[in-house]
Design a protein around this motif. Structure first.
Motif, PDB file in Angstrom:
ATOM      1  N   ARG A 152       5.879   3.678   1.316  1.00 55.17           N
ATOM      2  CA  ARG A 152       5.861   2.932   2.568  1.00 55.17           C
ATOM      3  C   ARG A 152       4.430   2.730   3.265  1.00 55.17           C
ATOM      4  N   GLN A 153       3.569   3.982   3.264  1.00 54.92           N
ATOM      5  CA  GLN A 153       2.161   3.754   3.477  1.00 54.92           C
ATOM      6  C   GLN A 153       1.514   3.042   2.896  1.00 54.92           C
ATOM      7  N   GLU A 189      -1.290  -2.393   2.093  1.00 58.92           N
ATOM      8  CA  GLU A 189      -1.405  -3.599   1.457  1.00 58.92           C
ATOM      9  C   GLU A 189      -0.765  -4.768   2.272  1.00 58.92           C
ATOM     10  N   LYS A 190      -0.409  -4.502   3.409  1.00 61.33           N
ATOM     11  CA  LYS A 190       0.192  -5.580   4.446  1.00 61.33           C
ATOM     12  C   LYS A 190       1.612  -5.973   3.791  1.00 61.33           C
ATOM     13  N   TRP A 241       4.656  -6.010   4.528  1.00 57.13           N
ATOM     14  CA  TRP A 241       5.660  -5.542   5.461  1.00 57.13           C
ATOM     15  C   TRP A 241       7.002  -5.504   5.242  1.00 57.13           C
ATOM     16  N   ALA A 242       7.318  -6.509   4.233  1.00 61.45           N
ATOM     17  CA  ALA A 242       8.864  -6.686   4.011  1.00 61.45           C
ATOM     18  C   ALA A 242       9.179  -5.240   3.058  1.00 61.45           C
ATOM     19  N   GLU A 243       8.201  -4.893   2.400  1.00 61.87           N
ATOM     20  CA  GLU A 243       8.609  -3.566   1.582  1.00 61.87           C
ATOM     21  C   GLU A 243       8.386  -2.302   2.250  1.00 61.87           C
ATOM     22  N   ALA A 244       7.792  -2.396   3.254  1.00 57.20           N
ATOM     23  CA  ALA A 244       7.530  -1.404   4.281  1.00 57.20           C
ATOM     24  C   ALA A 244       8.757  -1.095   4.991  1.00 57.20           C
ATOM     25  N   ASP A 245       9.330  -2.283   5.441  1.00 58.50           N
ATOM     26  CA  ASP A 245      10.278  -2.249   6.342  1.00 58.50           C
ATOM     27  C   ASP A 245      11.603  -1.870   5.530  1.00 58.50           C
TER      28      ASP A 245
END
Length: 465
Positions: A427-428, A433-434, A436-440
């Motif tokens: 997630r970090q 890499e910006k 955001w969809a994958e981080a969320d």
């Protein structure tokens, strides 16, 4: 340190008999039932007294008894079709469960009345030989209250006042209605011990005098307990103890205030009676402990649902601060950053305020205020990077204060398995890499697994939901 001495009704400098050592006796429970929240107050408060004296470099011998023979135990054992020893053993175990739940340390010695029969009989014999005690025809033995000129000095009552409230049956053999029982003649079916006066068992008051004599000596530093014990229990202890030895019984007497429930005295008949176990099952043990120390020990304490819930919330704030501090230490700089000297000075100032509060008659209420001032400063301080040394100094003071107060004993250093660590790292990377969809997506997946993330200037934090 100064403490309020019930005997003199004023604060006095606390000076031990032996420099650097304190001998303390605290009246413990009669083990026929679970302890109630009123019982919990002296248990918690005087545990803090012991901790503080040790924190200041003293050796403390702390004795707390179990009354394991008594009318209440005999009645309860009969109701449950069990023996008095079996009943006592069960509720001693239950007491230890509750005390451990409250974060109360075990006493140096936990004596039982039944272990001290030889000493009890010895003291009664001495009192009889000195003319302070007499036997009735059935083998019961009573203390002659009027022979002790200082009777009433702890409760500050005169003999005349006491006499006006005394009752005596027409066929009672007692010489005086004020005389109290040292030894009870055995009744059919009751437990008994052999004595010079016949089979019987001790009166309540003589038990504590015997245990003090056995484990602490003829004169102790501090005797403590609930306010309800001042008269007649502690008054009678003084009488039989000092008449037996001719020496002072205790140099200081400390008593905690009552607990009310919704501003009404706790009573089974009123239906507002709560055991520690009852409350702990709903709110946990530690909020009960915090409730006992957030007020001054001599003041009345009012138990309400809102009070216990506010105590639970206060503890959560403390735990969060300490966890955040650990995280900041983990991410800390190696070198000094700006403003640290001022922060370190503020830590010394708070340590001084904490000691001053505790030195002023164990003022835990003010000590708790110091702790929350520290929390406020720590929460502000860790919002920007600082050296590990300054953060560790804050942690040291935080742990000193909470350790003396006997709270935050449920801290656990939790860890994550490799799979979760890898997900957090992924997630970090997605955030860098910006993406955001994958981080969320990863954050939501972790949340479903019971792991909650928080992004901070120092890095990502996690906690289990």
């Amino acid at each position: 340190m100064k403490v309020f001495n019930t005997m003199t009704r004023q604060k006095e400098e606390l000076v031990p008999i032996t420099p650097g050592e304190f001998k303390i006796y605290a009246c413990g429970p009669t083990v026929y039932n679970y302890i109630h929240i009123g019982n919990a107050r002296p248990i918690c408060v005087f545990d803090v007294l012991r901790r503080y004296l040790e924190y200041r470099g003293n050796k403390v011998t702390f004795v707390q008894n179990f009354t394991d023979i008594d009318d209440k135990l005999i009645r309860r054992a009969a109701e449950e079709n069990t023996t008095v020893p079996e009943l006592a053993e069960r509720y001693i175990r239950e007491y230890k469960t509750d005390a451990a739940g409250l974060g109360v340390r075990e006493a140096t010695i936990h004596p039982r009345a039944t272990e001290n029969m030889d000493r009890i009989i010895e003291i009664i014999k001495t009192l009889e030989e000195k003319g302070f005690a007499y036997a009735l025809s059935d083998g019961s033995v009573y203390f002659r209250v009027r022979r002790f000129d200082e009777y009433g000095k702890l409760s500050h009552q005169s003999i005349d006042d006491l006499e006006s409230g005394a009752r005596i049956d027409a066929d009672d053999e007692k010489e005086d209605p004020l005389d109290f029982c040292l030894w009870k003649a055995a009744k059919p079916g009751e437990p008994f011990w052999a004595s010079p006066w016949g089979n019987g068992r001790p009166g309540w008051h003589i038990e504590c005098s015997a245990m003090i004599r056995n484990y602490l000596g003829e004169t102790i530093d501090i005797h403590c307990g609930g306010q309800d014990l001042i008269f007649p229990h502690h008054e009678n202890e003084i009488s039989q103890g000092e008449c037996c030895t001719g020496k002072p019984y205790a140099h200081y007497w400390m008593h905690n205030g009552y607990i009310n429930v919704d501003n009404v005295k706790m009573s089974k008949s009123l239906g507002n009676f709560f055991t520690v176990r009852d409350v702990a099952e709903k709110y946990g043990y530690e909020p009960i402990k915090f409730m006992m120390i957030q007020a001054h020990y001599r003041m009345p304490l009012n138990y309400t649902v809102s009070v216990i819930e506010s105590c639970k919330a206060a503890l959560e704030r403390l735990y969060t601060c300490r966890d955040n501090l650990d995280f900041a230490i983990e991410k800390a700089l190696g070198e000094c950053a700006g403003g640290e000297e001022e922060f370190l000075k503020s830590l010394d100032e708070k340590r001084g305020r904490f000691i001053a509060a505790m030195d002023d008659d164990l003022n835990t209420a003010d000590a708790v205020s110091v702790l929350f001032d520290l929390v406020r400063d720590i929460n502000t301080y860790i919002t920007s990077p600082h050296s590990k040394a300054s953060l560790e100094a804050a942690a040291k003071l935080f742990d000193e204060i909470t350790g003396v107060l006997g709270i935050l004993y449920n801290r656990k250093k939790e860890s994550l398995d490799d799979e979760v660590e890898a997900m957090i790292a992924a997630r970090q990377q997605a955030r860098k890499e910006k993406n955001w969809a994958e981080a969320d997506r990863i954050r939501d997946e972790l949340k479903a697994m019971g792991i909650v993330l928080e992004d901070t200037p120092q890095g990502v934090k996690w906690k289990k939901a």
